[in-house]
Design an enzyme around this catalytic site. Structure first.
Site, mmCIF file in Angstrom:
data_model
loop_
_atom_site.group_PDB
_atom_site.id
_atom_site.type_symbol
_atom_site.label_atom_id
_atom_site.label_comp_id
_atom_site.label_asym_id
_atom_site.label_seq_id
_atom_site.Cartn_x
_atom_site.Cartn_y
_atom_site.Cartn_z
ATOM 1 N N THR A 185 22.485 -24.615 49.592
ATOM 2 C CA THR A 185 21.441 -23.601 49.571
ATOM 3 C C THR A 185 20.254 -24.195 48.825
ATOM 4 O OG1 THR A 185 20.872 -21.418 48.741
ATOM 5 C CG2 THR A 185 22.610 -22.551 47.566
ATOM 6 N N GLU A 330 25.907 -17.978 48.964
ATOM 7 C CA GLU A 330 26.884 -17.871 47.880
ATOM 8 C C GLU A 330 27.865 -16.715 48.054
ATOM 9 O OE1 GLU A 330 23.692 -18.345 47.536
ATOM 10 O OE2 GLU A 330 23.204 -19.681 45.862
ATOM 11 N N LYS A 439 6.966 -7.660 34.953
ATOM 12 C CA LYS A 439 7.531 -6.951 33.808
ATOM 13 C C LYS A 439 6.409 -6.413 32.945
ATOM 14 C CE LYS A 439 11.679 -9.505 34.366
ATOM 15 N NZ LYS A 439 12.564 -10.597 33.965
ATOM 16 N N TRP A 444 9.963 -2.689 35.071
ATOM 17 C CA TRP A 444 9.765 -3.638 36.164
ATOM 18 C C TRP A 444 8.981 -3.000 37.306
ATOM 19 C CZ3 TRP A 444 15.132 -6.478 36.964
ATOM 20 C CH2 TRP A 444 15.481 -7.110 35.752
#
Lengths: 542, 542
Positions: A185, A330, A439, A444
């Site tokens: 990846t 993954e 942030k 967020w």
């Protein structure tokens, strides 16, 4: 006290054994790279996989060895996978879309001993071969008749190579945790990292994938993985289809709208899976030619967010059910699928289309949570968002050769690098990449939400939002816009347009207009470049 | 080389965690043993299971301990299972239909420390308790209000017992091969033998059971296991339903036609499972009352062969799909389900009903073969029959305390004791029990086939076929008939009736007429008694 059940390791070869015994005549239909449609069966595919294993052993390939494939979805590619699996050797799928440096780097990192290559990619390998010293031989996935002249010293056509072995061979037996497949990846920084699937993870993942609220597939399905075998373990379909006895249709090298349409029709495909780009091409082709789909029932869309308009077209115009999915290399890769639960079964079509923008619900065996930066879990209320972390038997616990340890927490969860919300019904929605999220005063802000709103504005061609340093709030959003040709949106007009659409504190602190936004090779916005460019930018609020 | 995937043991408690997190409000609706309908949710059930685990630990129950349940399908019974599983202790389901000696024997053999018992069975336990010295306490699955007077010294109502613990508890983690459940299977000879399921086998089995061509269930299903939790691991439904997020309906103590019908209707059940006897009662009730089924879509029938007429009634009259299944306590229990494959999808209704007399096709993870007495595999042609042997991760590899080693071959296959055919499409059909099959000159004759033909004769009430010693052929079939009252079938008439219906060499060598055929407690013909009675019988052909 241990149970007294049989010791029966979960090995991938048992999947093809099952298919060959219980579904011997079920077909695997491929648009061959040479051109013609090729049809085989699970019984024949298993027999030829046994020959591959025997031939590999004759070459000296043994347990734990890595062997590369640079190939499309074909029956031969599948045979090579199962042949390698039958020795405890490892199929290493190389993504031909990677750059020269990356391909050379990962083949060397994997120390691949052999390379199975499709005709398409032979010229590439001729150019790269000198830099890949571990490769002992290149086997070209074709027959003698179609074998081109090549500068490779000992390249051989697959069908000739295979003639040196019969199928009188027994699969090796070993620990189910034995490595099965390797897929790299590539992040935006550093070298690619290899995910090393095991036989156990592949088998468990195929069980998960086949469930009703996931692919929901059985022996009466015909499945076409348009998603390539070199992309994220082919979404498990090279295992799930034979596990449940479904027929396979393999699109080979041609993934344009007309070719995909043709395979859907002649293969009588009931279920297919790929990234949105593929479906954009298919829908475009069908609209232009006024075509319809006679057999397709379900389409799984993942790899990138599936736009609402795409789901709407499939559902309303073509009467095809869309399953929006999320996953990563993954995660084997299926993490979630946006299936309809009892809680959402009564939604009208518009509300359901809104729901289907979400990436969906994990199956048993994918634990999922969202956390803040200190790994404290955030509420599952559909609004709070946090870093998406996952745990399960088919999720990476590390990378090949121990790289990238920072992605794995002490609690066993893998940090996906995505930011997401989870609603009270369990539906997850990706809202940002963790490195892109802004942030502001400890809270967020999702850049993707702000960007999606901006590009819906009639004067906006493209938009990107990045965080810019702010003395009080740490970071505040800066909206960067490429106007449509001939349009002249204003800062004030854009900000007014946002009002009532977002929370007040999400409002960008400034808007800048530029001529072009930089992109990666795969079409994603290069936010890093934008952040570099606007590093010293002083916001009016600062 | 091992893969780099996460170590995530397949533990049963993760199933209820998943259900509670992703399907928190999905209901578990029970006809309580006390009477009223009781409704809970997976979130609540998990919370109470955690309390059970904490309370059990307080009692001193630890990893590997066996705890008995003598109970119907209820939410409380499920809580006890999950609570025990969360400690690595073992739910030992005791079948209340067993005889006194058997119940006492297995509780002592298991060395059960506690017994959870439904009100129904309390009087039985009061009688037996003195003979079961390992039991430290009996917990009655009810509340204080419904607790009857009892002679048991320290019996306590479950709800009172549970008050001593909150749900602030973490499931234990351990090897996935840890024993999870214990269920004894009683043969016709010798002591019952315990099958010791593991967490791994239960989880893998639930994955198998949920597949499209097996139960094919998902979160929008409502599943009613009429099959009791004390019978063959409840066909996995206490695991499969929460794994896929399906709602559960539990019938409690009332399994008569009217009660089952009521629960199917009020629970809006879409999928249900039980033995043919239960469905005979349901169909009888519905016919008598002219009722129909408003929600039921599928019924799984196993535990004994499902007659064609029953399948026909469900399919034609009630529009319910029948899945004929086969399995054993030793196979977790699902071995096969008669699903429709592409090869059989085009059959007309009559041909399909003929097919559905077969027990069906195994899922991935159940390897199946038929062999002769020397373990040589017999052809999969739908005609040859042999001993049915199975192998897989959810199939017993031995019995509790090492009993019954003769059932397990060196090749890892478990000998089911059944005799079966397998057709070219993979459909298995049970034709006999191995101990009943007649071996004539090295060839096998199915007694079940001959008996089924005989009872179709208008003068025959019941029939049994046994093998009788023969000087030339080793064994030849003797047909034993109980005539219908007032009818007088003759030897010649019966044998003439068989002509053209069976192969010549299957023809019984003689027919005897008797007044009554002996039966076991569960209604099966006691062939051993018949064989004893006719041991010296001289056939006319001898």
């Amino acid at each position: 006290m241990l149970g007294s059940m049989q010791n029966w390791p979960l090995l991938c070869t048992k999947i093809i054994d099952h298919a060959a015994l219980l579904h011997p005549h079920r077909t695997v239909t491929t648009r061959s790279v040479e051109g013609p449609i090729h049809t085989t069966t699970y019984a024949e595919l298993r027999s030829r996989s046994l020959r591959v294993a025997k031939r590999l052993e004759k070459h000296g390939v043994k347990y734990g060895d890595r062997v590369a494939t640079l190939a499309w979805n074909t029956w031969r590619h599948m045979e090579v996978w199962y042949g390698l699996l039958g020795l405890g050797a490892i199929y290493h799928t190389v993504n031909p879309r990677l750059f020269h440096d990356q391909i050379v780097w990962i083949v060397n990192d994997a120390e691949d001993r052999l390379l199975f290559v499709d005709l398409t990619f032979l010229p590439v390998i001729e150019k790269y071969i000198a830099e890949m010293p571990t490769l002992e031989q290149v086997i070209v996935l074709t027959d003698a008749e179609h074998m081109p002249a090549t500068t490779l010293p000992n390249a051989v056509p697959y069908e000739e190579w295979l003639k040196d072995a019969d199928d009188d061979f027994a699969w090796a037996e070993f620990d189910e945790n034995t490595a099965a497949g390797l897929c790299y990846t590539s992040g935006t920084t550093g070298h690619p990292k290899g995910v090393l699937y095991s036989h156990r993870s592949n088998v468990i993942h195929a069980f998960q994938a086949s469930q009703m609220d996931m692919f929901g597939c059985g022996s009466r399905d015909v499945i076409m993985p348009v998603v390539p075998m070199f992309h994220a373990n082919c979404w498990s379909l090279a295992f799930t289809a034979p596990m449940v006895g479904a027929a396979l249709v393999m699109p080979g090298a041609k993934l344009d709208g007309a070719s995909v349409y043709e395979m859907l029709q002649i293969g009588k495909v009931t279920l297919t899976a790929a990234v949105p780009t593929v479906w954009q091409m298919l829908l475009g082709h069908m609209e232009a030619k006024k075509l319809k789909l006679d057999h397709l029932e379900r389409v799984v869309i993942g790899g990138a967010a599936c736009p609402r308009a795409m789901t709407e077209k499939f559902e309303k115009v073509y009467d095809v059910r869309v399953a929006h999915a999320w996953g990563m290399t993954e995660t084997s890769p299926l993490g979630t699928i946006c299936s309809i639960k009892p809680e959402t079964a009564a939604l009208d079509i518009e509300a359901r289309l809104d729901l289907q923008v979400k990436q969906g619900v994990p199956p048993f065996g994918v634990e999922m949570k969202i956390t803040d930066d200190r790994n404290v879990e955030r509420p599952r209320d559909g609004r709070a968002f946090g870093r998406l972390k996952v745990r399960g038997p088919a999720i990476a616990g590390g990378y090949f050769k121990g790289m990238g340890k920072e992605n794995f927490g002490e609690d066993g969860f893998f940090d996906t690098g995505d930011v997401a919300t989870i609603d009270p019904n369990g539906y997850m929605q990706i809202t940002d990449r963790a490195k892109d999220v802004i942030k502001s005063g400890g809270e967020w802000i999702s850049t993707i939400d702000l960007e999606n709103l901006a590009i819906a504005h009639p004067d906006v061609l493209e938009a990107a939002v990045i965080g810019v340093a702010h003395p009080k709030w740490d970071e505040r959003p800066l909206l960067i816009i490429v106007p449509k040709p001939g349009r002249s949106p204003t800062r004030e007009g854009i900000l007014a347009y946002y009002e009532d659409k977002i929370a007040k504190w999400w409002m960008p602190d400034d808007v800048v207009f530029i001529e072009e936004i930089p992109h990666t090779a795969t079409g994603k916005i290069q936010k890093m470049t934008l952040r570099d460019r606007f590093r010293g930018y002083v916001l009016p609020t600062a």
